[in-house]
Write an enzyme that holds these catalytic residues in place. Structure first.
Site, PDB file in Angstrom:
ATOM      1  N   HIS A 161      29.852 -13.527 -23.750  1.00  0.00           N
ATOM      2  CA  HIS A 161      31.092 -12.744 -23.744  1.00  0.00           C
ATOM      3  C   HIS A 161      30.847 -11.232 -23.779  1.00  0.00           C
ATOM      4  O   HIS A 161      31.732 -10.450 -23.403  1.00  0.00           O
ATOM      5  CB  HIS A 161      31.975 -13.168 -24.924  1.00  0.00           C
ATOM      6  N   ASP A 374      38.218 -21.643  -5.621  1.00  0.00           N
ATOM      7  CA  ASP A 374      38.094 -22.705  -4.614  1.00  0.00           C
ATOM      8  C   ASP A 374      36.714 -22.646  -3.965  1.00  0.00           C
ATOM      9  O   ASP A 374      36.413 -21.740  -3.195  1.00  0.00           O
ATOM     10  CB  ASP A 374      39.197 -22.527  -3.559  1.00  0.00           C
TER      11      ASP A 374
END
Length: 455
Positions: A161, A374
């Site tokens: 992170h 995608d």
């Protein structure tokens, strides 16, 4: 719970496909705060696409990662710590950790249980290996692609992170996906420029930052991380709209995030059984990309977490609108000067943890587009974090992501982490409050119909 068997191959390193610069890059003073020194998991689930029969998602994604890392080469390096606990990346080009896996289950077997079953699937779909949960001197990304029996697959990612926020890591995922679909380069090129969020000289704190108060826990101690359980909940648009109708007129236009956050904050506080006089805080994760001049392509942490404070008695004893008003006050704090004050605080106070005692943090990921990533197989049916973080922040933060269930019902999936008894109380309260309100609304609607017909 939903369990299945997964066969995992040995973890391997994927390096950038072409040579990349060897250099040292310093993180920003927002990136290297203590509370972000952890790994955060994201999961995307993809159904079978008959038009891609014979294409192997593991091979396609693995190759695309290597090409994407040429552009995002700092992610292929290793994090080091310098004087004053300042973090920087040594761009070694060693690569990210990758695991190929196969599951003995088809999507059809657990689709109806989503998002609730994801917490119990966590260890199967994101692998923790080679000390990869460490922040320093370890791979900065871990990716597991798990083939399903039906031809679908699960893309699991665990990221450091300090290197990126949710928006930033989704930017990397989209870059990888574009290359997997045949692009030579990402449509949005990555921007480092971490100096944009570096402290002033000299640094100065100009606001009261409740989010970084170091509060002493007056109970027997903080609840051990391992004694908490993760659970995902689904709230439909109808349920959120029902909650909004309980608010006073001036709040009827408030966003779903504010309504749901206020609702969950109150019920979580009740479930944890705080004493009436105990202080409780809400920390609101605010994306800075629309507030300050951050260039397109920046993938570092561009967030502040302004907080508001009240007591358990006031939060739980007042109507829902009281909590919504507090959340709005937290959001309104994120001015330019507040942002600068936050960055300066990191340097002056030694990069402290967020306040943990009595705190609840909500991160709205409904607009970062993780579900739209995608790789060529279409959009994901679920995309987002499956747990609420690690170490001391585990249980502090919840995430909201968009989700549409199998019946086509749109809404929000929300992660929560609580001790088992508190989780049971939270579940019961959610069920009771939403069910009762919906029944009352249904009766009211039915009575209005009867009255209209009789006129």
């Amino acid at each position: 719970d939903f369990s299945f068997h997964v066969r995992k191959c040995q973890p391997e390193l994927i390096a950038p496909a072409n040579p990349t610069p060897y250099e040292f890059k310093q993180l920003s003073d927002v990136d290297d705060q203590q509370s972000l020194r952890l790994q955060l998991p994201f999961v995307n689930i993809y159904p079978h696409n008959p038009s891609l029969e014979g294409r192997d998602p593991v091979k396609v994604i693995k190759e695309a990662i290597g090409k994407a890392l040429v552009f995002y080469y700092p992610l292929a390096g290793r994090l080091r710590e310098g004087p004053g606990r300042k973090l920087f990346v040594e761009c070694t080009g060693e690569g990210i950790l990758f695991i190929e896996a196969d599951a003995d289950v088809s999507l059809e077997e657990f689709w109806d249980t989503l998002p609730y079953s994801l917490s119990s699937m966590q260890n199967n779909i994101i692998h923790n290996a080679l000390n990869s949960d460490e922040v320093l001197n370890s791979p900065l990304l871990l990716i597991q692609v798990t083939r399903l029996k039906c031809g679908g697959f699960i893309f699991g990612l665990c990221f450091n992170h300090t290197m990126a926020d949710g928006f930033g890591i989704v930017q990397f995922m989209k870059a990888t996906a574009e290359i997997a679909r045949g692009a030579f380069a990402p449509s949005i090129l990555p921007v480092w420029q971490r100096a944009l969020l570096t402290a002033r000289d000299p640094p100065r704190i100009t606001f009261r930052h409740y989010e970084y108060d170091q509060v002493v826990d007056m109970k027997s101690g903080l609840i051990p991380v391992n004694s908490k359980i993760d659970q995902l909940f689904f709230f439909s648009q109808l349920q959120i709209s029902t909650l909004r109708q309980t608010l006073p007129a001036h709040l009827h236009d408030c966003p779903s995030f504010e309504v749901l956050t206020a609702y969950v904050w109150r019920l979580r506080t009740i479930a944890l059984q705080f004493k009436p006089e105990e202080e409780v805080r809400f920390l609101c994760v605010m994306n800075l990309r629309s507030k300050i001049d951050i260039p397109l392509g920046y993938y570092g942490n561009a967030v502040v977490v302004p907080a508001v404070i009240t007591t358990a008695a006031k939060l739980c004893g007042n109507p829902l609108g009281y909590a919504v008003d507090l959340i709005r006050k937290a959001k309104a704090k994120a001015t330019m000067e507040y942002i600068k004050s936050t960055v300066d605080l990191m340097v002056i106070k030694g990069r402290p943890y967020f306040t943990v005692v009595g705190s609840f943090m909500m991160s709205d990921l409904t607009r970062i587009g993780v579900e739209n990533v995608d790789f060529g197989w279409g959009k994901a049916i679920f995309g987002g974090p499956t747990t609420t973080g690690a170490r001391i922040t585990r249980g502090l933060v919840s995430f909201c992501v968009p989700f549409m269930n199998r019946n086509g019902e749109k809404g929000t999936a929300l992660s929560l982490c609580l001790p088992p008894p508190a989780m049971e109380r939270f579940r019961a309260n959610v069920h009771a409050s939403l069910q009762v309100k919906q029944v009352v609304d249904a009766v009211d609607s039915h009575m209005q119909t009867i009255q209209s017909a009789s006129k």
